[in-house]
Write an enzyme that holds these catalytic residues in place. Structure first.
Site, PDB file in Angstrom:
ATOM      1  CB  SER B 153       1.819   7.786   3.998  1.00 39.19           C
ATOM      2  OG  SER B 153       2.064   8.059   2.654  1.00 39.19           O
ATOM      3  CG  ASP B 318       3.833   0.564   1.225  1.00 45.28           C
ATOM      4  OD1 ASP B 318       3.843   1.067   0.083  1.00 45.28           O
ATOM      5  OD2 ASP B 318       3.841   1.255   2.270  1.00 45.28           O
ATOM      6  CG  HIS B 351       1.202   3.486   0.994  1.00 44.64           C
ATOM      7  ND1 HIS B 351       2.282   3.546   1.846  1.00 44.64           N
ATOM      8  CD2 HIS B 351       0.674   4.735   0.981  1.00 44.64           C
ATOM      9  CE1 HIS B 351       2.410   4.771   2.314  1.00 44.64           C
ATOM     10  NE2 HIS B 351       1.448   5.506   1.816  1.00 44.64           N
TER      11      HIS B 351
END
Lengths: 211, 379
Positions: B153, B318, B351
């Site tokens: 991320s 995601d 995610h």
């Protein structure tokens, strides 16, 4: 966890992969499209010191390649070759994958855009065993090399040696080298466009370029 | 018997003492405190050091107990003796990012010039600034080259920034569930979060620390909204469905009737205890500003001539950092002729998958680490 020691090592390589490898010059940059578990790529890195990359559809295949230390991206010959720059590689390889692509003509086109040369190997659907199977049994051929039933085969675009050479002509692609392999893995010294080549070759390996 | 490698928590160092560090916004920053943890031992060649970059709300406690929440390290699944990031083999460094709130200089720390917390006087920071500070930490630790820089991320953004800004200082790079730019949708979600914080009267125009208040409600709402984006529709359905929370029937009111509501409220409230509201504003802004292609003309230019080996991983469910974003990175790396491997992991975990026990991810990273360690000569 993948044990690197248990992975297939270069000495176990299939005859058609060996033939593809022989067409590749040492130290060159190579993209193996549909590299599966990286057997050919690994062999080329080990024996020809190539700077190799691969594209493979399955996540398991990519993981096995990565564990071998190969640089392989998950992708699709039909869709992802367009992302590579022109002539990024000396050779783009497509071994036993052409018949499984959705648009073989575009894929060949892309191979020769991404690579300065391409090496393509595929099974010959005009091989006498295929012909006999269809003629005698009246069913879609299944041989030891092509052992899928028609409803589950990934091979959706079979072609014959003749089909392939005609397509190369149409696309202005020159065949720089061609090796024909019989059903027992023996090399056949026939002219590629001859009737007997199309009848007795179980597969063909072609080195292609475009002037 | 395995010897437990030294986990070394709660380090702090003050960097930029003699030479101030320039920020992308044009300001200069000196005397920057960096809080970091290390796991494992640096080898003699200094070739086994790995930098872990944490995500938006992460911290330096990647593999050790977080002092505020008292929870295990957020990446224990990856880091530890015999694990993929093996602390018997590697020396692992994880620092709190610039602008963070777990010890590294950020908006809640005291500005020595005013004697008050920075609050909104803190300069706007970028992913580039965070990485610049990590590079100063690398110098301080006398590590010439990271064996690998790893993160998911926002951590993955830092990994990409590292590879673009300091290619010779990272041997390999593992960006997970990330992108080379923040999308319009992601900026939009961040803006919702920031507006929630700023709409809380206890935010006091950013001066809540001076006023001895905490914008709990605003920050909790921001976290709740963000948390939804970290999951997937099918994961939410699998976890909660339409199940009711500790009750037999609907109450015909606005209580948390549904389990999913109760879960989100819990996530929001917990977050407020460990995170600073202004840090949340600054760090989300840093992510919004991230755009490697803009910084380098094209994304491929960002990686031109790189010798770093990349292992890019995305997750099928995601939708915050979808596979298409990772593929853009891979495409650029291929155009730059880089050594890149890429896998999209099939999972419904959204995610957050990069933080979870996803065997296929562990296999991919594990295989990459092992083969890369072999070529780096790390036993």
């Amino acid at each position: 966890m993948i044990d690197a020691n248990k992975l297939t090592r270069p000495q176990d390589i299939r005859v058609d992969l060996q033939l593809v490898a022989e067409m590749v010059e040492s130290g060159s940059r190579v993209l193996d499209v549909g590299c599966a578990e990286g057997t050919l790529l690994d062999y080329l890195v080990a024996t020809k010191n190539v700077d190799g990359r691969g594209i493979e559809l399955s996540q398991e295949g990519v993981n096995t390649c990565v564990a071998k230390g190969l640089s392989v991206v998950q992708g699709d010959a039909d869709k992802d070759l367009v992302d590579y720059p022109d002539h990024a590689f000396d050779y783009a390889l497509l071994s036993q994958t052409l018949q499984a692509t959705h648009r073989p003509k575009d894929v060949i086109d892309q191979l020769l855009r991404v690579g300065k040369k391409a090496v393509v190997s595929f099974p010959n659907f005009a091989y006498w065993q295929c012909r006999a199977y269809l003629a005698v049994k009246g069913r879609m051929p299944m041989t030891s090399d092509l052992d899928y039933a028609w409803y589950e085969t990934p091979n959706i675009h079979f072609c014959t040696l003749r089909d392939f050479t005609v397509l190369c002509q149409e696309l202005n692609i020159s065949i720089d080298e061609c090796v024909l392999v019989g059903g027992k893995g023996q090399i056949l010294n026939y002219e590629v466009n001859s009737m007997r080549a199309n009848l007795f070759a179980a597969q063909g390996v072609f080195l292609l370029s475009r002037d | 018997m395995t010897i437990i490698p030294p986990t070394s928590n709660h380090h702090t160092v003050i960097l930029g003492k003699d030479t101030p560090m320039p920020l992308d916004c044009g300001a200069m920053m000196s005397d920057i405190t960096v809080a970091y943890n290390t796991y494992g031992t640096l080898n003699e060649d200094k070739s086994n050091a790995i930098l872990i970059c944490h995500a938006l709300t992460g911290d330096q406690f990647a593999a050790s107990r977080q002092p505020v929440t008292n929870k295990d390290g957020w990446w224990n699944i990856l880091i530890g003796p015999g694990r993929i990031l093996d602390t018997d083999k590697y020396f692992i460094v994880c620092s709190n990012v610039l602008g963070g709130c777990m010890g590294t200089t950020g908006p809640k720390e005291i500005d020595t010039e005013t004697g008050k917390p920075y609050g909104l006087n803190f300069p706007i920071i970028t992913i580039g600034d965070m990485v610049r500070l990590q590079a100063l930490l690398q110098d301080y630790l006398e590590i010439p080259t990271w064996f690998s820089v790893v993160g998911g991320s926002m951590g993955g953004m830092q990994v990409l920034q590292w590879a673009a800004a300091y290619p010779e200082r990272c041997f390999s790079a593992i960006p997970l569930a990330t992108a080379a730019k923040h999308s319009a949708q992601n900026i939009a979600f961040h803006e919702v979060g920031r507006q929630a914080v700023m709409a809380d009267p206890n935010w006091c125009s950013g001066k809540y620390l001076e006023e001895d208040k905490v914008p709990r409600a605003g920050l909790a709402v921001a976290r709740m909204a963000a948390h939804v984006t970290y999951l997937s529709e099918s994961a939410l359905h699998r976890k909660f469905g339409r199940n009711l929370q500790d009750r037999e029937s609907l109450t015909y009111g606005f209580d948390a009737d549904f389990q999913v509501e109760s879960y989100l409220r819990y996530q929001g409230m917990n977050f407020v205890d460990r995170f600073d509201a202004n840090s949340y504003l600054y760090i989300t802004r840093a992510m919004d500003y991230f755009d490697l292609a803009r910084d380098h003309g094209t994304l491929a230019n960002a990686f031109k001539g790189t010798e770093t080996r990349f292992c890019v991983v995305s997750f099928s469910s995601d939708w915050l950092f979808p596979t298409s974003e990772s593929k853009e990175v891979v495409k650029a790396l291929n155009a730059a002729g880089a050594n890149v491997s890429f896998v999209e992991i099939e999972t419904d975990k959204g995610h957050d998958a990069f933080l979870l026990d996803v065997p296929e991810m562990l296999q991919t990273i594990g295989g990459f680490m092992e083969s890369t360690a072999r070529s780096r000569g790390i036993a």
